[in-house]
Enzyme design. Structure first.
Site, PDB file in Angstrom:
ATOM      1  N   LYS A 168       0.133  14.718  16.479  1.00 31.63           N
ATOM      2  CA  LYS A 168       0.248  15.638  17.604  1.00 31.63           C
ATOM      3  C   LYS A 168       0.846  16.935  17.062  1.00 31.63           C
ATOM      4  O   LYS A 168       1.752  16.882  16.205  1.00 31.63           O
ATOM      5  CB  LYS A 168       1.159  15.018  18.666  1.00 31.63           C
ATOM      6  CG  LYS A 168       1.299  15.844  19.944  1.00 31.63           C
ATOM      7  CD  LYS A 168       2.170  15.129  20.975  1.00 31.63           C
ATOM      8  CE  LYS A 168       2.269  15.908  22.280  1.00 31.63           C
ATOM      9  NZ  LYS A 168       3.109  15.220  23.295  1.00 31.63           N
ATOM     10  N   SER A 223       1.088  14.756  27.952  1.00 33.16           N
ATOM     11  CA  SER A 223       0.780  15.901  27.148  1.00 33.16           C
ATOM     12  C   SER A 223       0.062  15.565  25.838  1.00 33.16           C
ATOM     13  O   SER A 223      -0.552  16.458  25.247  1.00 33.16           O
ATOM     14  CB  SER A 223       2.067  16.654  26.799  1.00 33.16           C
ATOM     15  OG  SER A 223       2.895  15.879  25.960  1.00 33.16           O
ATOM     16  N   SER A 280       4.103  11.097  28.429  1.00 32.74           N
ATOM     17  CA  SER A 280       3.112  11.836  27.632  1.00 32.74           C
ATOM     18  C   SER A 280       2.385  11.035  26.561  1.00 32.74           C
ATOM     19  O   SER A 280       1.432  11.536  25.974  1.00 32.74           O
ATOM     20  CB  SER A 280       3.767  13.043  26.961  1.00 32.74           C
ATOM     21  OG  SER A 280       3.957  14.073  27.884  1.00 32.74           O
TER      22      SER A 280
END
Lengths: 95, 484
Positions: B76, B151, B175
């Site tokens: 990420k 997210s 997330s």
């Protein structure tokens, strides 16, 4: 809780955000809605409840007072927007 | 090749069935060919990935390969990677090349993993749909008109579409779990403090935790084995021994006590999602588990509490972005205040600005007791609910998200509607507990996630419980059309 455009201007100044004047009304509406959601907390009686600062009730660890990081000024400043002679440059602060 | 488990890939690499360079090239080709439909990567690191794969092949040949030597992964874009841009999904960090690796990145590299690139995400991890990214929304591989969740939406979409075998994610309010649910993959958010936060760009420091997004619990266990552990550089890192997560996968779950919180099955939950979650619970009964109804009476307050605590911590953490030391700086500032204000207004998107302002407001003079202190007290009550529940049950189960993936653009004009997507995931972060999401039967072709919450540091049990389900069912093996 209802915030108006002048509240948003004050908050934005505290947060050092130069928001577009055209957007303050929209932010006022959004933030008011969020604070309405948050206001559901008011229904809870929290008398005598300790605030929870940390999920695991840990205490701050101490480490020996010894240097642990090497000098990395050059790599750190290589990603800065503006530097000179090892210093970060900003607009003149003192006239 | 892209449907093999991490264990199979590692075995094949050791047997030289194919090389790490071949495997890495295979994934880079898939990214090049398929990612234009998804936008799941912000940066693809082809050159450095192939160089790392070549090194891995030499290590494999020499016979001292580590557990993940030559296995491609994606990070990420919130984890700092030395020499490779780390944008955090924000214009603010569009030009930011971190001078060091995050501990999680360092540990996975030490285990031999090959970094394919950095995945898309909501800006500064603030969002539940991956629509707040400066680099544009991510599309859900199961239906490209829908969001992947957020997210960690890029990591979830990339893993679901087989563009990487596994990816890292972070979870502050859901997330990892919510995008895992919406993309039909397996995600685990460990206990707060289990994985180091060092080099992971901070959003809300008392809630942020790194975890794994994979296609199965077994794959997640392999990765978590290498990621978890104490880090003296993170002052909130937990100094608790890490068990072998792979070892515990096959443990019997006969007699496992599962708690179903009635608050997680009430109004707001899509009836079709409720039905497939109940079917998954029945599968657990067939596997020998006992079902208990429980109550987490304060959990409905988790969203209001979160939207005080998280923005407060965010406003403080994001104060560091000042246009001076790194990140975006406005043109021709008149004075220092103008430099701060314009750099931050230009660098941050609308949702980040909203959260900074909410946080600034609740922490401002005169409001602290009514908001922040009150929220921290209710947070205590929420954590106590879980404590009482875990006296009676071993794990808690329920839906990860109240609905399946919603259309792109549907909730962007209504922040509160967006926030309520995380109604079942946030309480876990507030309490600091570990949580997982695993795919169950889809609804109308869209994935649904079963959430499994465990007691502190019981990641091994979560992975075991998830693995036994995946051993008995096949939902986790389904691939979206066009990405098989």
């Amino acid at each position: 809780m209802s915030l108006d455009s002048s509240d948003i201007e004050k908050i934005a100044h505290l947060a050092r955000l130069g928001i577009d004047p055209e957007r303050t009304a929209r932010y006022a509406a959004d933030l008011s809605n969020i604070l309405d959601l948050v206001a559901r907390m008011d229904a809870v009686d929290t008398a005598g409840v300790d605030p929870m600062a940390h999920p695991l009730h840990m205490v701050q660890r101490l480490r020996p007072d010894q240097p642990s990081e090497p000098d990395q000024r050059e790599p750190f400043q290589s990603i800065a927007p503006l530097t000179e002679g090892g210093l970060y440059l900003v607009p003149k602060v003192i006239e | 090749m892209q449907n093999k488990s991490i264990a199979q890939l590692a075995a094949d690499l050791r047997l030289r069935t194919y090389s790490s360079v071949e495997l890495t090239r295979h994934y880079l080709d898939r990214i090049e060919r398929l990612d234009p439909r998804l936008n799941s990567f912000i940066t693809v690191a082809s050159e450095s990935a192939l160089a790392a794969a070549e090194r891995a092949d030499r290590v494999l040949k020499s016979g001292d390969a580590g557990p993940l030597t030559g296995i491609p992964i994606a990070h990420k874009d919130i984890f700092c990677t030395q020499g490779l841009r780390t944008s955090c999904g924000s214009r603010m960090l569009d030009n930011f090349i971190a001078p060091y690796d995050a501990t999680v990145v360092e540990k996975l590299a030490a285990a031999g993993a090959v970094v394919l690139g950095k995945t898309n995400m909501d800006e500064f991890a603030m969002g539940s749909s991956n629509e707040t990214s400066f680099y544009g929304p991510v599309h859900n591989p199961w239906d490209q008109t829908r969001v992947p969740g957020g997210s960690s939406g890029g990591s979830a979409a990339a893993v679901a579409a087989r563009l990487c075998p596994v990816a890292t994610g972070t979870d502050t309010g859901g997330s990892i779990r919510q995008p895992a649910a919406l993309c039909g993959i397996t995600g685990i958010k460990p206990t707060y403090g289990r994985c180091s936060r060092w080099g992971m760009i901070a959003f809300a420091s008392s809630l942020d935790q790194a975890g794994v997004m994979a296609r199965s619990a077994a794959d997640a266990a392999f990765i978590l084995d290498e990621m978890a552990g104490f880090d003296p550089r993170d002052s909130t890192s937990a100094d608790v021994p890490v068990p072998d997560y792979v070892d515990a996968l096959d443990d019997d779950i006969k007699g496992l006590r599962i708690g179903l919180p009635k608050e997680y099955f009430g109004a707001g939950l899509d009836g079709r999602v409720a039905a497939v979650i109940q079917d998954a619970i029945k599968e657990y009964e067939r596997l020998g588990a006992e079902i208990h109804e429980i109550s987490l009476p304060n959990s409905p307050l988790s969203v209001p509490v979160y939207y005080v605590v998280a923005p407060a911590e965010c406003s403080s953490n994001l104060a560091r972005f000042d246009g001076v030391r790194y990140g975006h700086r406005c043109e021709n500032p008149r004075d220092l205040e103008d430099l701060y204000k314009r750099s931050r207004a230009e660098g941050f998107g609308a949702e980040v600005q909203r959260r900074i302002m909410i946080g600034t407001y609740v922490l401002s003079a005169g409001y602290y007791d009514a908001y922040y202190l009150k929220a921290q007290k209710i947070r205590h009550l929420i954590a106590e609910d879980f404590k009482r529940a875990f006296d009676k049950v071993d794990v808690i189960m329920g839906p990860t998200s109240p609905t399946t993936a919603f259309p792109i653009g549907d909730k962007m004009d209504d922040p509160v509607a967006m926030y309520l997507n995380d109604i079942y995931t946030i309480a876990t972060n507030l309490a600091g507990l570990p949580g997982m999401s695993i795919p169950v039967e889809p609804v109308d072709g869209l994935p649904v996630g079963l959430q499994i919450i465990g007691n502190y540091f019981e990641e091994a049990r979560l992975l075991n419980v998830a693995h036994r389900f995946q051993h008995a069912t096949h939902w986790h093996q389904a691939a979206p059309a066009g990405f098989e």
